[in-house]
Every structure is written in C-alpha cells, then in structure tokens.
Design a protein around this motif. Structure first.
Motif, short mmCIF file in Angstrom:
data_model
loop_
_atom_site.label_atom_id
_atom_site.label_comp_id
_atom_site.label_asym_id
_atom_site.label_seq_id
_atom_site.Cartn_x
_atom_site.Cartn_y
_atom_site.Cartn_z
N ARG A 1 -10.27 -7.40 -46.89
CA ARG A 1 -11.38 -7.92 -46.10
C ARG A 1 -10.89 -9.15 -45.33
O ARG A 1 -9.90 -9.76 -45.68
CB ARG A 1 -12.57 -8.34 -46.98
N VAL A 2 -11.64 -9.55 -44.33
CA VAL A 2 -11.32 -10.76 -43.59
C VAL A 2 -11.60 -11.98 -44.46
O VAL A 2 -12.39 -11.92 -45.41
CB VAL A 2 -12.13 -10.85 -42.27
N ASP A 3 -10.94 -13.08 -44.15
CA ASP A 3 -11.17 -14.32 -44.88
C ASP A 3 -12.65 -14.70 -44.80
O ASP A 3 -13.28 -14.56 -43.74
CB ASP A 3 -10.34 -15.46 -44.29
N GLY A 4 -13.19 -15.14 -45.91
CA GLY A 4 -14.57 -15.57 -45.94
C GLY A 4 -15.57 -14.45 -46.19
O GLY A 4 -16.78 -14.70 -46.23
N PHE A 5 -15.10 -13.21 -46.35
CA PHE A 5 -16.00 -12.08 -46.55
C PHE A 5 -16.74 -12.19 -47.87
O PHE A 5 -17.90 -11.80 -47.98
CB PHE A 5 -15.21 -10.76 -46.50
N GLY A 6 -16.09 -12.71 -48.88
CA GLY A 6 -16.68 -12.80 -50.21
C GLY A 6 -16.01 -11.82 -51.16
O GLY A 6 -15.40 -10.84 -50.73
N THR A 7 -16.14 -12.08 -52.43
CA THR A 7 -15.53 -11.22 -53.44
C THR A 7 -16.43 -10.02 -53.74
O THR A 7 -17.63 -10.06 -53.43
CB THR A 7 -15.31 -12.00 -54.76
N PRO A 8 -15.87 -8.97 -54.35
CA PRO A 8 -16.72 -7.84 -54.74
C PRO A 8 -17.87 -8.27 -55.66
O PRO A 8 -18.99 -7.77 -55.51
CB PRO A 8 -15.75 -6.91 -55.47
N ASP A 9 -17.62 -9.20 -56.56
CA ASP A 9 -18.68 -9.66 -57.46
C ASP A 9 -19.77 -10.40 -56.68
O ASP A 9 -20.96 -10.25 -56.98
CB ASP A 9 -18.11 -10.56 -58.55
N GLU A 10 -19.37 -11.19 -55.69
CA GLU A 10 -20.37 -11.88 -54.86
C GLU A 10 -21.24 -10.88 -54.10
O GLU A 10 -22.44 -11.07 -53.97
CB GLU A 10 -19.68 -12.83 -53.87
N TRP A 11 -20.63 -9.80 -53.64
CA TRP A 11 -21.40 -8.79 -52.91
C TRP A 11 -22.33 -8.01 -53.83
O TRP A 11 -23.43 -7.64 -53.42
CB TRP A 11 -20.48 -7.87 -52.11
N LEU A 12 -21.94 -7.78 -55.06
CA LEU A 12 -22.87 -7.17 -56.01
C LEU A 12 -24.07 -8.09 -56.23
O LEU A 12 -25.22 -7.63 -56.30
CB LEU A 12 -22.17 -6.85 -57.33
N ALA A 13 -23.82 -9.39 -56.31
CA ALA A 13 -24.91 -10.36 -56.48
C ALA A 13 -25.79 -10.40 -55.22
O ALA A 13 -27.02 -10.38 -55.32
CB ALA A 13 -24.35 -11.74 -56.79
N ARG A 14 -25.16 -10.45 -54.04
CA ARG A 14 -25.94 -10.47 -52.78
C ARG A 14 -26.80 -9.22 -52.63
O ARG A 14 -27.88 -9.27 -52.06
CB ARG A 14 -25.00 -10.55 -51.58
#
Length: 188
Positions: A84-97
C-alpha cells in the motif's frame, strides 16, 4: 432466533451444490443481528466486490440479521505482504475502521506459488494471523470471528495453448489442506 451459524449460511450459499457438508462442522461461529462482515485476501476476495453475489445470498438467507459488508481484498495480498502507499494504514487499522465483527478470509492462492517449501511458513503465518485477528475487538468490545475460505481450483479451459491447471491445483490442494489443519487446530 435471529442468530445463525456460518455453517448454516454456507449451506444456504451452497444449496444447489451436490456436496453441502461443511469442511469443519465443529467450527460454528455465528452471524448475529447487525454484524459487519469484512472480506480480506487476494484476488478472490477483491473480485467479489464486482457482482455482490456472496452478500446477496447471505442477505436473502438471513434478511432479519441486517448484515453489512466491506471488501478489503486486494489482488496481490498475502498473509504477510500487503503493498500500500505510505499512510494507508495497517490491516488491523482497516478492520477497526470497517468496524468488523466477522472476517471472511481468502488466503492460500497467492501463497501457493511458494510451493512445497512455503507450506510450513504458510501454516505458521496463518496461525499467527488468526491469533492476531482474534485478539482484535469489535466496536462492541467482542473478539472478531474468523471464517476461512479455500481457494477456487483452476478450471481447465481445454485449449492446448493454455495451461491445464494440474500443477496449480495440486499446489492449491496442499495449501487448502494446510489451511484446514490450522483451522481445525484453532477452532476456526
């Protein structure tokens, strides 16, 4: 009761199939009213966003559950590599989002290209991924539930100029078996 097991959901999805036995009948996570289901994985997960048949079948099977879906699949994703591009977020952050309650995971296809030498790494990575995801919490503070999907075998196009898929399907079968072993050991 509104609560439905994912094994029942799988049977509803496969009602027209000749063999509707769940792979691991002892693993029965449930779909609950208002669940947010998040799809992760490689191309199989990503491509599901183009026609919505999985979500449609589940909504039709369980209309009172008011399920919602979010697809986070990317074609090149593996358990350990997600470009992913820088700043996209981690997979865990996206599960939370995404406010995930249930994670539908489609792993194994991309990983199978590592062949026999990658099987043990795949087993270890999958077990670690399941442990990490189960350690995450939903918006309600409950552990996330994980459902693993096997890979789709390559269909021989019958054209001698194209691959027949025999070698690929043999690799997929070994990785799907490894996934089933990990799932059974972890109760997924």
């Amino acid at each position: 009761m509104l609560k439905r097991t994912l094994a029942q959901a799988a049977l509803a999805l496969l009602a027209s199939s000749a063999d509707t036995r769940p792979l691991l009948p002892q693993a029965r996570p449930s779909l609950e009213p208002g669940d947010r289901v998040v799809l992760v994985g490689g191309a199989l997960a990503e491509r599901l966003q183009h026609d919505g048949w999985l979500e449609t079948r589940l909504q039709l099977a369980f209309p009172k559950l008011d399920l919602s879906f979010r697809n986070l699949g990317f074609s090149a994703d593996t358990l350990t590599v997600r470009q992913r591009v820088d700043g996209f977020g981690t997979p865990d952050e996206w599960l939370a989002r995404s406010r995930a309650d249930v994670v539908f995971a489609f792993w194994g296809f991309n990983e199978c290209f590592d062949g026999e030498r990658g099987l043990e790494t795949f087993r270890a990575d999958l077990a670690a991924w399941i442990g990490r995801v189960r350690g995450l919490r939903s918006a309600e503070g409950l552990p996330l539930r994980v459902v693993l999907f096997s890979s789709v075998p390559f269909a021989n196009p019958g054209n001698p100029s194209l691959p027949d898929g025999v070698e690929l399907n043999a690799r997929l079968a070994r990785y799907d078996a490894a996934q089933a072993e990990v799932a059974a050991a972890l109760g997924v």
